[in-house]
Design a protein around this motif. Sequence first.
Motif, short mmCIF file in Angstrom:
data_model
loop_
_atom_site.label_atom_id
_atom_site.label_comp_id
_atom_site.label_asym_id
_atom_site.label_seq_id
_atom_site.Cartn_x
_atom_site.Cartn_y
_atom_site.Cartn_z
N THR A 1 -64.17 -31.46 13.33
CA THR A 1 -63.86 -30.06 13.62
C THR A 1 -63.25 -29.87 15.00
OG1 THR A 1 -66.06 -29.61 14.48
CG2 THR A 1 -65.72 -29.26 12.12
N LEU B 1 -64.57 -24.58 6.65
CA LEU B 1 -64.13 -23.24 6.25
C LEU B 1 -65.12 -22.15 6.61
CD1 LEU B 1 -62.45 -24.07 2.83
CD2 LEU B 1 -61.36 -23.74 5.06
N ILE B 2 -66.39 -22.49 6.68
CA ILE B 2 -67.40 -21.50 7.06
C ILE B 2 -67.45 -21.34 8.59
CG2 ILE B 2 -69.89 -21.03 7.13
CD1 ILE B 2 -69.99 -22.31 4.28
N TRP C 1 -68.89 -36.14 12.44
CA TRP C 1 -68.81 -34.87 11.73
C TRP C 1 -68.33 -33.79 12.69
CZ3 TRP C 1 -72.93 -33.69 7.55
CH2 TRP C 1 -73.17 -34.83 6.76
N LEU D 1 -59.11 -30.06 8.38
CA LEU D 1 -59.15 -30.67 7.04
C LEU D 1 -58.41 -32.01 7.04
CD1 LEU D 1 -58.62 -27.44 4.92
CD2 LEU D 1 -60.73 -28.78 5.11
N THR E 1 -65.68 -29.84 3.89
CA THR E 1 -64.75 -28.74 3.63
C THR E 1 -65.47 -27.41 3.79
OG1 THR E 1 -63.43 -30.10 2.13
CG2 THR E 1 -63.20 -27.71 1.91
N ALA E 2 -66.67 -27.31 3.23
CA ALA E 2 -67.45 -26.08 3.38
C ALA E 2 -67.78 -25.81 4.84
CB ALA E 2 -68.73 -26.18 2.55
N LEU E 3 -68.19 -26.83 5.57
CA LEU E 3 -68.51 -26.68 6.99
C LEU E 3 -67.30 -26.18 7.77
CD1 LEU E 3 -70.49 -27.25 9.41
CD2 LEU E 3 -69.34 -29.47 9.57
N ALA F 1 -66.78 -32.48 0.07
CA ALA F 1 -67.12 -31.10 -0.30
C ALA F 1 -67.95 -30.45 0.82
CB ALA F 1 -67.88 -31.08 -1.61
N LEU F 2 -68.93 -31.17 1.34
CA LEU F 2 -69.77 -30.65 2.42
C LEU F 2 -68.95 -30.35 3.67
CD1 LEU F 2 -72.66 -30.12 3.60
CD2 LEU F 2 -72.64 -32.51 4.30
N ARG G 1 -65.15 -22.18 10.93
CA ARG G 1 -63.86 -21.71 11.47
C ARG G 1 -63.80 -21.86 13.00
NH1 ARG G 1 -61.31 -19.51 7.26
NH2 ARG G 1 -59.69 -18.40 8.39
#
Length: 185
Positions: free
Chosen positions: A129, A21-22, A125, A85, A17-19, A14-15, A24
């Motif tokens: 990305t 999508l925010i 992490w 993702l 995915t948020a990272l 969840a963390l 980008r």
Amino acid sequence: ICRLQILASVLWLALMTALILIARLQPYHDPGSVYHAAEGLLQGDYTQWKQDGYLYFYPFQNGFVLLECPFLLLFHGNAYLALQLFNMLLWMSAIWAMAGLTDRLFGEKTGRLTFFLLLCFLPMWGYVTYNYGTVPGLACSIWSFVCLFRCIDTRQLRYAVLSAILMGLAVLYKSNYEIFSVAAV
């Protein structure tokens, strides 16, 4: 497998995915060149393979170009996010695989410790990305070893074949994973 590992996995996913999508984060440098070459390939533009093109000088990236194409076909302008993702899911699967291998070789307590240490390993992490072959290649390599151990335990040829396929994919993602294939042999 304990409940705490499952809960930690869900929270981490969840963390991340948020990272993703925010933030980008668009691909740049080598990953950007590979990404744009894959876009060009799908549009019939082969200039990156001509003399003085990026892939003329770095032909070892061709495998990753081809492996990015399905993402570009399916997700178009958001393919870079889909790749990130995908990296996230592959890193999580690699964590589980490495923890499982550690458990097999050194015991359950060490396997769990490995799981949590890898989950907290901050440099990965960032790699999640980074649209490059590092995470997918690592995941394929680690799962190749899982299959290799399964082949050794069961003497079933299908695991050896699956191990070889995964190792081949790892090398396609990033040629550095030839090192893992040498270790497997």
